[in-house]
Design an enzyme around this catalytic site. Sequence first.
Site, mmCIF file in Angstrom:
data_model
loop_
_atom_site.group_PDB
_atom_site.id
_atom_site.type_symbol
_atom_site.label_atom_id
_atom_site.label_comp_id
_atom_site.label_asym_id
_atom_site.label_seq_id
_atom_site.Cartn_x
_atom_site.Cartn_y
_atom_site.Cartn_z
ATOM 1 N N ASN A 30 11.582 -8.820 7.168
ATOM 2 C CA ASN A 30 11.891 -8.184 8.437
ATOM 3 C C ASN A 30 11.338 -9.052 9.554
ATOM 4 O OD1 ASN A 30 12.985 -5.912 7.100
ATOM 5 N ND2 ASN A 30 10.962 -4.990 6.902
ATOM 6 N N ILE A 41 0.824 -1.211 0.000
ATOM 7 C CA ILE A 41 0.000 0.000 0.000
ATOM 8 C C ILE A 41 0.859 1.263 0.000
ATOM 9 C CG2 ILE A 41 -0.249 0.354 2.504
ATOM 10 C CD1 ILE A 41 -3.276 0.611 2.041
ATOM 11 N N HIS A 48 5.838 -12.042 6.328
ATOM 12 C CA HIS A 48 5.706 -11.565 4.945
ATOM 13 C C HIS A 48 7.073 -11.306 4.344
ATOM 14 C CE1 HIS A 48 5.596 -8.013 7.594
ATOM 15 N NE2 HIS A 48 6.235 -7.363 6.627
HETATM 16 P P1 AMP Z 1 7.154 -4.545 7.599
HETATM 17 O O1 AMP Z 1 7.755 -3.242 8.046
HETATM 18 O O2 AMP Z 1 8.163 -5.501 7.080
HETATM 19 O O3 AMP Z 1 6.244 -5.134 8.657
HETATM 20 O O4 AMP Z 1 6.262 -4.172 6.336
HETATM 21 C C1 AMP Z 1 4.875 -4.119 6.347
HETATM 22 C C2 AMP Z 1 4.451 -3.617 4.991
HETATM 23 O O5 AMP Z 1 3.051 -3.839 4.851
HETATM 24 C C3 AMP Z 1 4.696 -2.124 4.758
HETATM 25 O O6 AMP Z 1 5.529 -1.955 3.610
HETATM 26 C C4 AMP Z 1 3.299 -1.562 4.560
HETATM 27 O O7 AMP Z 1 3.243 -0.524 3.601
HETATM 28 C C5 AMP Z 1 2.528 -2.784 4.112
HETATM 29 N N1 AMP Z 1 1.101 -2.738 4.378
HETATM 30 C C6 AMP Z 1 0.494 -2.444 5.548
HETATM 31 N N2 AMP Z 1 -0.835 -2.507 5.416
HETATM 32 C C7 AMP Z 1 -1.089 -2.857 4.127
HETATM 33 C C8 AMP Z 1 -2.278 -3.083 3.363
HETATM 34 N N3 AMP Z 1 -3.498 -2.967 3.903
HETATM 35 N N4 AMP Z 1 -2.146 -3.422 2.062
HETATM 36 C C9 AMP Z 1 -0.918 -3.549 1.508
HETATM 37 N N5 AMP Z 1 0.231 -3.365 2.173
HETATM 38 C C10 AMP Z 1 0.153 -3.012 3.465
#
Ligand code: AMP
Length: 113
Positions: free
Chosen positions: A86, A30, A99
């Site tokens: 991460n 996102i 993820h």
């Molecule tokens: P992390 O810092 O590795 O936990 O990354 C989490 C990622 O999830 C970030 O890059 C966010 O932009 C992404 N994210 C959070 N909520 C959503 C969502 N609803 N749809 C798509 N990506 C998301």
Amino acid sequence: MDCVFCQIVAGKIPSEILYQDEEVIAFRDINPQAPTHLIIIPKRHIPSLIHLSEAESPLAGHMINAANELAKKEGIAESGYRLVINCGQEGGQLVPHLHMHLLGGRKLSSALG
Ligand code: AMP
Ligand code: ZN
């Protein structure tokens, strides 16, 4: 079920889903950090990489395989890309559902942290 990624799996939060099978799902981040920025997750809730048991480790290979196929579809297989997981607070993990980030489409920073 307050996990944002579990809600994406359940279709309760809209997302641009690019791939899914029985085990994994992939969607666009996102808040993209690169022209291609995809998130690949297991459908089952696993809080973080440290919670992936040895018995579940084939899932990691499955996620990498999905990422490689998506890199081809995104047209960045030849130019290059980066996969990032991460783990935990100091690892920079914000969403507590395992993820993998797939990043590409520009020259990425050589800095790792
Ligand atoms: P992390 O810092 O590795 O936990 O990354 C989490 C990622 O999830 C970030 O890059 C966010 O932009 C992404 N994210 C959070 N909520 C959503 C969502 N609803 N749809 C798509 N990506 C998301
Ligand atoms: Zn979850």
